[in-house]
Design a protein around this motif. Structure first.
Motif, short mmCIF file in Angstrom:
data_model
loop_
_atom_site.label_atom_id
_atom_site.label_comp_id
_atom_site.label_asym_id
_atom_site.label_seq_id
_atom_site.Cartn_x
_atom_site.Cartn_y
_atom_site.Cartn_z
N ALA A 28 0.83 -1.20 0.00
CA ALA A 28 0.00 0.00 0.00
C ALA A 28 0.87 1.26 0.00
O ALA A 28 0.56 2.23 -0.70
CB ALA A 28 -0.93 -0.02 1.22
N ARG A 29 1.95 1.26 0.79
CA ARG A 29 2.86 2.41 0.77
C ARG A 29 3.56 2.54 -0.57
O ARG A 29 3.81 3.66 -1.05
CB ARG A 29 3.89 2.27 1.90
CG ARG A 29 3.31 2.49 3.29
CD ARG A 29 4.42 2.65 4.32
NE ARG A 29 5.17 1.42 4.50
CZ ARG A 29 4.91 0.52 5.43
NH1 ARG A 29 3.89 0.71 6.27
NH2 ARG A 29 5.64 -0.57 5.56
N PHE A 30 3.88 1.39 -1.20
CA PHE A 30 4.52 1.45 -2.51
C PHE A 30 3.58 2.05 -3.56
O PHE A 30 4.00 2.85 -4.40
CB PHE A 30 4.96 0.05 -2.94
CG PHE A 30 5.67 0.00 -4.26
CD1 PHE A 30 7.03 0.23 -4.34
CD2 PHE A 30 4.98 -0.26 -5.45
CE1 PHE A 30 7.70 0.20 -5.56
CE2 PHE A 30 5.63 -0.29 -6.66
CZ PHE A 30 7.00 -0.06 -6.72
N ARG A 31 2.32 1.68 -3.54
CA ARG A 31 1.36 2.21 -4.50
C ARG A 31 1.13 3.70 -4.33
O ARG A 31 0.79 4.38 -5.29
CB ARG A 31 0.04 1.46 -4.40
CG ARG A 31 0.08 0.03 -4.94
CD ARG A 31 -1.30 -0.57 -4.98
NE ARG A 31 -1.89 -0.62 -3.64
CZ ARG A 31 -3.13 -1.01 -3.40
NH1 ARG A 31 -3.91 -1.38 -4.41
NH2 ARG A 31 -3.59 -1.04 -2.16
N LEU A 35 5.48 7.84 -8.60
CA LEU A 35 6.65 7.75 -9.49
C LEU A 35 7.21 6.34 -9.50
O LEU A 35 7.56 5.80 -10.56
CB LEU A 35 7.71 8.75 -9.03
CG LEU A 35 8.96 8.86 -9.91
CD1 LEU A 35 8.58 9.25 -11.33
CD2 LEU A 35 9.93 9.88 -9.32
N GLY A 36 7.30 5.72 -8.34
CA GLY A 36 7.80 4.35 -8.28
C GLY A 36 6.86 3.36 -8.94
O GLY A 36 7.30 2.42 -9.62
N LEU A 37 5.55 3.54 -8.76
CA LEU A 37 4.58 2.62 -9.36
C LEU A 37 4.58 2.73 -10.87
O LEU A 37 4.58 1.71 -11.58
CB LEU A 37 3.18 2.93 -8.81
CG LEU A 37 2.06 1.98 -9.24
CD1 LEU A 37 2.35 0.56 -8.76
CD2 LEU A 37 0.71 2.47 -8.72
N VAL A 38 4.60 3.96 -11.39
CA VAL A 38 4.66 4.14 -12.85
C VAL A 38 5.96 3.59 -13.41
O VAL A 38 5.98 2.96 -14.48
CB VAL A 38 4.49 5.63 -13.20
CG1 VAL A 38 4.74 5.87 -14.69
CG2 VAL A 38 3.09 6.12 -12.83
N ALA A 346 11.17 3.76 -4.13
CA ALA A 346 9.81 3.43 -3.68
C ALA A 346 9.81 2.20 -2.77
O ALA A 346 9.08 2.16 -1.76
CB ALA A 346 8.91 3.21 -4.88
N LEU A 347 10.61 1.19 -3.09
CA LEU A 347 10.70 0.01 -2.22
C LEU A 347 11.31 0.35 -0.87
O LEU A 347 10.86 -0.16 0.17
CB LEU A 347 11.54 -1.07 -2.91
CG LEU A 347 10.87 -1.85 -4.04
CD1 LEU A 347 11.87 -2.80 -4.69
CD2 LEU A 347 9.67 -2.64 -3.53
N ARG A 348 12.29 1.20 -0.86
CA ARG A 348 12.92 1.60 0.41
C ARG A 348 11.91 2.32 1.31
O ARG A 348 11.84 2.06 2.51
CB ARG A 348 14.12 2.49 0.13
CG ARG A 348 14.89 2.92 1.37
CD ARG A 348 15.96 3.91 0.99
NE ARG A 348 15.38 5.07 0.31
CZ ARG A 348 16.10 5.98 -0.34
NH1 ARG A 348 17.40 5.84 -0.43
NH2 ARG A 348 15.52 7.00 -0.93
N ASP A 349 11.12 3.22 0.70
CA ASP A 349 10.10 3.91 1.49
C ASP A 349 8.98 2.96 1.92
O ASP A 349 8.40 3.12 2.99
CB ASP A 349 9.52 5.07 0.68
CG ASP A 349 10.56 6.15 0.40
OD1 ASP A 349 11.58 6.20 1.13
OD2 ASP A 349 10.38 6.92 -0.56
N ALA A 350 8.66 1.98 1.07
CA ALA A 350 7.56 1.07 1.38
C ALA A 350 7.89 0.18 2.57
O ALA A 350 7.02 -0.13 3.38
CB ALA A 350 7.22 0.23 0.16
#
Length: 356
Positions: A28-31, A35-38, A346-350
């Motif tokens: 959910a945090r990744f989505r 920018l990371g999802l796109v 994005a993975l690091r933040d997720a």
């Protein structure tokens, strides 16, 4: 008071909160990181397109019908004698004899979007190589007359899948070594730490030069050699996670229940130690792509018959007047690095537990 006396009044119940697992919260945090999802979806699309490069760029038709017979040249290219020619060699579908044959009524061929392969040379192209972009070659040709769009597409596939293989191999070795060090500790940890220090001091580039002069360069040889050093950086993080998790209460409880060390590692410690492994995967892929590109640029990588981004950069350096060689290659390399960097951020933040 009126709400209590009114029989039609009903207080709405608060919405139920559905509990989420740690992986679901991380996704959910990744989505939420657009920018990371796109970047992830765009990278997957490019990966699928490059994997099916033969269906997009090929000098042989996918299906052809000539004189009433069905042919699949992409999978089995027939000899020219099968089409009524004079030669027993595989058919050149750009030969004027073949093009005139396809122009006859009832004959047709379903070709790919770009009718060129990575190593095919159009000998009937009047322009001298390297030729600029044209209707026949959308990104021009290199110094050997090969189509640049096909070389980029096939070279991107080689780089991406090599990076994936190197990342998986180095990750598995790094997890195994770090798990042994962190879980058991003691002499095993001390011995492996000294081994890592000694092995890390070995000059990797010199060994690559020596092996490149002894053996014929290939992707398998590069994968083996780079995997010998590609695990050390990750093993330190896995070791630290195992050292932290092995002293927690759930591990002590599992050990008290009689579970073996292998069961404790596989069921409890490893799943809770995968955060650095997952967050570092895109950055490890970036390093693998740059390593292959650098080695190919120096002439220590794959053979010239194998398309690669490093070989195209080398051709662009040798032909600076042909901007259509180095500019698209550089843009593809930069775009790939940016996508992997955005996915890694994005993975690091997720997986950062401090963020809700």
């Amino acid at each position: 008071m009126s709400a209590v006396l009114d029989p039609t009044f009903s207080e709405a119940a608060p919405p139920a909160v559905v509990p989420m697992s740690p992986n679901q919260r991380a996704w959910a945090r990744f989505r939420r990181n657009r920018l990371g999802l796109v970047s992830l979806w765009l990278f997957l699309v490019l990966l699928v397109l490059a994997t099916g490069a033969e269906l997009l760029s090929n000098d042989r038709p996918i299906v052809a019908r000539i004189d009433g017979q069905w042919l699949a040249p992409m999978f089995s290219n027939p000899a020219e004698t099968v089409l009524g020619g004079d030669y027993t060699t595989p058919t050149d579908w750009k030969d004027p004899f073949v093009t005139e044959l396809l122009a006859q009524p009832g004959n047709w061929a379903f070709v790919t979007v770009n009718p060129h392969s990575a190593n095919s040379v159009d000998y009937f192209n009047p322009a001298l190589p390297p030729s600029p972009p044209s209707a026949a070659n959308w990104l021009g040709t290199d110094s050997k007359g090969r189509d640049m769009l096909a070389r980029l597409l096939y070279g991107f596939r080689v780089s991406i899948w090599f990076a994936l293989a190197l990342t998986v191999t180095g990750t598995l070795i790094g997890i195994f070594a770090g798990a042994l060090q962190g879980y058991f500790g003691g002499r095993i940890d001390l011995f492996l730490q000294r081994f890592v220090e000694i092995w890390g001091a070995v000059p990797e580039l010199y060994l690559l030069i020596i092996f490149a002069s002894i053996f014929e360069p290939s992707l398998l040889l590069l994968l083996i050699l780079l995997s010998l050093w590609g695990w050390m950086g990750l093993s330190d993080y896995v070791r630290a996670e195992f050292l932290r998790n092995r002293g927690l209460e759930y591990v002590k409880a599992a050990r008290a229940l009689g579970l073996s060390n292998a069961q404790i590692i596989w069921r409890h410690v490893l799943p809770n130690s995968m955060t650095p492994v997952i967050t570092f995967l895109p950055f490890r892929m970036s390093g693998a792509i740059l390593a292959l590109t650098s080695l190919d640029f120096l002439g220590l990588g794959v053979p010239n018959t194998v398309p690669s981004l490093g070989e195209l950069l080398k051709l662009g350096k040798d032909n600076l007047d042909a901007w259509w060689i180095i500019v698209p290659t550089f843009l593809v390399l930069v775009l790939t690095m940016l996508l992997l960097t955005f996915i890694g951020d994005a993975l690091r933040d997720a997986f950062d537990t401090r963020k809700s």
